[in-house]
Structures are given as structure tokens and as C-alpha cells.
Design a protein around this motif. Structure first.
Motif, PDB file in Angstrom:
ATOM      1  N   UNK A  65      22.232 -36.110 151.747  1.00 37.86           N
ATOM      2  CA  UNK A  65      23.331 -35.717 152.011  1.00 37.86           C
ATOM      3  C   UNK A  65      23.339 -34.111 151.976  1.00 37.86           C
ATOM      4  N   UNK A  66      22.312 -33.385 152.119  1.00 34.30           N
ATOM      5  CA  UNK A  66      22.177 -32.029 152.116  1.00 34.30           C
ATOM      6  C   UNK A  66      22.051 -31.651 153.702  1.00 34.30           C
ATOM      7  N   UNK A  67      23.022 -31.683 154.493  1.00 33.81           N
ATOM      8  CA  UNK A  67      22.994 -31.744 155.720  1.00 33.81           C
ATOM      9  C   UNK A  67      22.661 -30.063 156.214  1.00 33.81           C
ATOM     10  N   UNK A  68      23.139 -29.259 155.468  1.00 38.11           N
ATOM     11  CA  UNK A  68      22.686 -27.704 155.796  1.00 38.11           C
ATOM     12  C   UNK A  68      21.024 -27.640 155.853  1.00 38.11           C
ATOM     13  N   UNK A  69      20.413 -28.218 154.827  1.00 33.61           N
ATOM     14  CA  UNK A  69      19.061 -27.941 154.674  1.00 33.61           C
ATOM     15  C   UNK A  69      18.339 -28.809 155.803  1.00 33.61           C
ATOM     16  N   UNK A  70      18.877 -30.080 156.109  1.00 36.81           N
ATOM     17  CA  UNK A  70      18.229 -30.830 156.900  1.00 36.81           C
ATOM     18  C   UNK A  70      18.496 -30.161 158.308  1.00 36.81           C
ATOM     19  N   UNK A  71      19.534 -29.645 158.742  1.00 34.66           N
ATOM     20  CA  UNK A  71      19.648 -28.933 159.900  1.00 34.66           C
ATOM     21  C   UNK A  71      18.895 -27.979 160.217  1.00 34.66           C
ATOM     22  N   UNK A  72      18.565 -27.005 158.951  1.00 29.91           N
ATOM     23  CA  UNK A  72      17.499 -26.088 159.053  1.00 29.91           C
ATOM     24  C   UNK A  72      16.017 -26.679 159.340  1.00 29.91           C
ATOM     25  N   UNK A  73      15.644 -27.760 158.536  1.00 26.74           N
ATOM     26  CA  UNK A  73      14.429 -28.213 158.690  1.00 26.74           C
ATOM     27  C   UNK A  73      14.286 -28.808 160.112  1.00 26.74           C
ATOM     28  N   UNK A  74      15.237 -29.513 160.657  1.00 28.00           N
ATOM     29  CA  UNK A  74      14.949 -29.878 162.158  1.00 28.00           C
ATOM     30  C   UNK A  74      15.006 -28.759 163.088  1.00 28.00           C
ATOM     31  N   UNK A  75      15.625 -27.879 162.828  1.00 22.30           N
ATOM     32  CA  UNK A  75      15.538 -26.764 164.014  1.00 22.30           C
ATOM     33  C   UNK A  75      14.113 -26.088 163.584  1.00 22.30           C
ATOM     34  N   UNK A  76      13.808 -26.052 162.683  1.00 20.85           N
ATOM     35  CA  UNK A  76      12.271 -25.376 162.433  1.00 20.85           C
ATOM     36  C   UNK A  76      11.151 -26.030 163.137  1.00 20.85           C
ATOM     37  N   UNK A  77      11.419 -27.389 162.996  1.00 24.44           N
ATOM     38  CA  UNK A  77      10.366 -28.556 163.692  1.00 24.44           C
ATOM     39  C   UNK A  77      10.590 -28.101 164.903  1.00 24.44           C
ATOM     40  N   UNK A  78      11.583 -28.355 165.711  1.00 24.13           N
ATOM     41  CA  UNK A  78      11.842 -28.062 167.095  1.00 24.13           C
ATOM     42  C   UNK A  78      11.284 -26.743 167.490  1.00 24.13           C
ATOM     43  N   UNK A  79      11.127 -25.687 166.660  1.00 22.76           N
ATOM     44  CA  UNK A  79      10.487 -24.281 167.351  1.00 22.76           C
ATOM     45  C   UNK A  79       9.025 -24.474 167.108  1.00 22.76           C
ATOM     46  N   UNK A  80       8.310 -25.676 166.638  1.00 25.68           N
ATOM     47  CA  UNK A  80       6.895 -25.617 166.611  1.00 25.68           C
ATOM     48  C   UNK A  80       6.541 -26.092 167.877  1.00 25.68           C
ATOM     49  N   UNK A  81       5.233 -25.590 168.155  1.00 26.11           N
ATOM     50  CA  UNK A  81       4.415 -25.989 169.416  1.00 26.11           C
ATOM     51  C   UNK A  81       3.697 -27.371 169.407  1.00 26.11           C
ATOM     52  N   UNK A  82       3.519 -27.825 168.121  1.00 30.71           N
ATOM     53  CA  UNK A  82       2.566 -29.066 168.070  1.00 30.71           C
ATOM     54  C   UNK A  82       3.573 -30.467 167.835  1.00 30.71           C
ATOM     55  N   UNK A  83       4.685 -30.229 168.100  1.00 33.79           N
ATOM     56  CA  UNK A  83       5.360 -31.576 168.011  1.00 33.79           C
ATOM     57  C   UNK A  83       5.430 -32.176 169.352  1.00 33.79           C
ATOM     58  N   UNK A  84       5.294 -33.527 169.380  1.00 36.94           N
ATOM     59  CA  UNK A  84       5.136 -34.326 170.568  1.00 36.94           C
ATOM     60  C   UNK A  84       6.410 -34.606 171.090  1.00 36.94           C
ATOM     61  N   UNK A  85       6.581 -34.801 172.421  1.00 36.97           N
ATOM     62  CA  UNK A  85       8.036 -35.094 173.146  1.00 36.97           C
ATOM     63  C   UNK A  85       8.624 -36.383 172.269  1.00 36.97           C
ATOM     64  N   UNK A  86       7.978 -37.252 172.168  1.00 38.83           N
ATOM     65  CA  UNK A  86       8.633 -38.494 171.114  1.00 38.83           C
ATOM     66  C   UNK A  86       9.197 -37.922 169.841  1.00 38.83           C
ATOM     67  N   UNK A  87       8.518 -36.945 169.323  1.00 38.70           N
ATOM     68  CA  UNK A  87       8.879 -36.430 167.938  1.00 38.70           C
ATOM     69  C   UNK A  87      10.077 -35.450 168.327  1.00 38.70           C
ATOM     70  N   UNK A  88      10.047 -34.550 169.379  1.00 41.50           N
ATOM     71  CA  UNK A  88      11.131 -33.818 169.713  1.00 41.50           C
ATOM     72  C   UNK A  88      12.319 -34.747 169.811  1.00 41.50           C
ATOM     73  N   UNK A  89      12.234 -35.965 170.740  1.00 38.44           N
ATOM     74  CA  UNK A  89      13.272 -36.588 170.788  1.00 38.44           C
ATOM     75  C   UNK A  89      13.999 -36.957 169.557  1.00 38.44           C
ATOM     76  N   UNK A  90      13.196 -37.651 168.507  1.00 36.01           N
ATOM     77  CA  UNK A  90      13.773 -37.983 167.364  1.00 36.01           C
ATOM     78  C   UNK A  90      14.398 -36.857 166.535  1.00 36.01           C
ATOM     79  N   UNK A  91      13.823 -35.599 166.579  1.00 36.91           N
ATOM     80  CA  UNK A  91      14.497 -34.499 165.845  1.00 36.91           C
ATOM     81  C   UNK A  91      15.807 -34.094 166.873  1.00 36.91           C
TER      82      UNK A  91
END
Length: 266
Positions: free
Chosen positions: A157-183
Motif C-alpha cells: 500500500x505504499x504507492x508513493x515509495x513504489x512509484x519512486x522505486x519503479x521510476x528509479x528502475x526505469x532510469x537504469x540502463x541494465x533493465x531488459x525490454x521485458x522488465x521495462x514492460x513490467x515496470x
């Protein structure tokens, strides 16, 4: 084998599950099971598909007895059947060494599949989080573990922190296209529920291009449409959710359909 599967399916549809199971059991005599593991797994999936769940579990168990390294397949099956604690017990046995990441990911998905019957402070979350934290200590840059972390935070239920974590992961260069789709899909769901439908739509569109119209994505599209709230969007949401339930019948999707129908008639 295909003819036998058709006959088995027909008996299942006609309300004769025992005869259906007998036909499937006849495809692999017990003496041959150890040498036909590929077929064993296919039959387990087939039995689950035609809703002969007790028989399906026997085949999954037989397969994983012969291939202990594939125990997480049984955990995923049990999670789909709502047997969360049994699934987590199997995950815990695999939550070491090289298999820890896969065990945590499987456990997080099991929690998601059974989220409707969990409260944010349910002990199952703490149990999985302990394995997750151990994994992050050993592999602090692991994308799969960080993705599982964000998912757990969202489920609690901590949507604020989850949003921050998802955005941080989307900025990474080592995330695969499939992982980007999940994010993108997960973040789109949060933003839609916050009324930020335009950004949610953009994120969802990327996920859809990457993996196609799977039920999890159709569910997100439906929630975006529900949150838009106009009658045309609500009609689209109802259609998407009914299609979802054909392939993936979960309490969450059922709730979203009820929500869409309620708003449609409000």
C-alpha cells in the motif's frame, strides 16, 4: 496424444472428471514416467487447463520429484490455486545461493496472485521481505530483486515509495525490454488509480508494444478506462475484463469487472 487430450477434455466438459483423468493417466504408464518428463509437464498443464486440479498437482509433484531444481514450478501452481503458504514453503527451500532471485520473484508473484486475501501487515509479506533483503545484501544491484522489492512495497500500500522505486528502475540502463514492460505496466496501474490517466496510458502503451495483450496488461488498460469514467471507456473496460477472465480468472480482475459494471450503471 492429441486425440486422447480431446477425449479427456470432452469428458471433463461432460462432468465426468474421473474418466477424463483415466485417459490422461493412460498416456504415460508409471514405469515410463521418469523417461518422459517433457510430456509429464505438458500433461500437468493440460490437467490444470481443464480444471482437474487434484490430478494436475500429482503430475506437477511427479515432475518436480524427478527434477528437484524445478521446484518453483510447483510453487507457481500452488499459488495459482490459492495455496499461498504451501507455495511460500517451497520458495523458502529455494531461497539460497543462485536460486534466491528466482525464489523471491516467484514468492512475490504468489503474493500478488493472492493479494485479495492479505492485509498489508500480513506475515507472508515479512517472510518474503526477509529473503529479499538477504538477496539485496548479496546482490545490491540486482534488477529482478529491486523489481520484487517495488512490487512488495506496492502490495503493502505504499504507492508513493513504489512509484519512486519503479521510476528509479526505469532510469537504469541494465533493465531488459521485458522488465521495462513490467515496470511500465505496474506504474501505469498506480497512476491510473491516482487519476493520472494520460501518463498511465503512455506507460501502458510501451508495455503493450513489448509483450502484447496478455491478461495482466488488459487489466491495467481496463483500470485506466474505469478511471477515465466516460461511458465509452467503461464499455471498453468491461470488454477487456471479460476477455481477461477467460484466460486469467482472479479475484482482482473479478473486482475490477464489478467496479466497471457498477460505474457503468451509476
Amino acid at each position: 496424444a492429441r486425440v486422447a487430450q480431446v477425449r479427456s477434455r470432452l469428458h471433463a466438459l461432460q462432468g465426468n472428471p474421473e474418466r477424463s483423468a483415466q485417459i490422461v493417466r493412460g498416456l504415460i504408464p508409471p514405469a515410463d514416467a521418469a523417461n518422459r518428463l517433457d510430456v509429464l509437464l505438458q500433461l500437468a498443464a493440460f490437467l490444470e487447463e481443464i480444471e482437474l486440479f487434484a490430478e494436475a498437482q500429482k503430475y506437477f509433484e511427479a515432475y518436480t520429484r524427478k527434477r528437484p531444481a524445478q521446484q518453483l514450478l510447483l510453487a507457481r501452481y500452488l499459488a495459482r490455486r490459492g495455496e499461498l503458504d504451501a507455495a511460500l514453503h517451497i520458495c523458502e527451500k529455494s531461497a539460497t545461493g543462485d536460486t534466491l532471485g528466482a525464489a523471491v520473484s516467484t514468492a512475490a508473484n504468489a503474493l500478488a496472485a493472492n493479494q485479495a486475501k492479505l492485509t498489508p501487515d500480513a506475515p507472508q509479506f515479512d517472510r518474503v521481505d526477509a529473503w529479499l533483503q538477504q538477496g539485496l545484501r548479496d546482490s545490491p544491484d540486482s534488477v529482478p530483486l529491486e523489481l520484487s522489492r517495488a512490487s512488495l512495497v506496492e502490495m503493502r500500500g505504499d504507492h508513493e515509495l513504489a512509484t519512486s522505486l519503479y521510476r528509479e528502475l526505469l532510469r537504469r540502463k541494465d533493465v531488459s525490454p521485458f522488465q521495462q514492460a513490467i515496470l511500465n505496466n505496474n506504474l501505469a496501474m498506480i497512476l491510473a488509480l491516482q487519476g493520472r490517466c494520460d501518463e498511465a496510458e503512455q506507460l501502458f502503451a510501451y508495455a503493450l508494444r513489448e509483450v502484447g495483450p496478455v491478461p495482466e496488461l488488459l487489466d491495467t488498460r481496463a483500470v485506466i478506462a474505469i478511471c477515465r469514467g466516460d461511458q465509452a471507456s467503461l464499455s471498453d473496460a468491461v470488454e477487456d475484463l471479460r476477455n481477461c477472465l477467460i484466460l486469467l480468472d482472479t479475484p482482482t480482475i473479478q473486482f475490477h469487472l464489478a467496479w466497471a459494471l457498477w460505474k457503468q450503471n451509476a
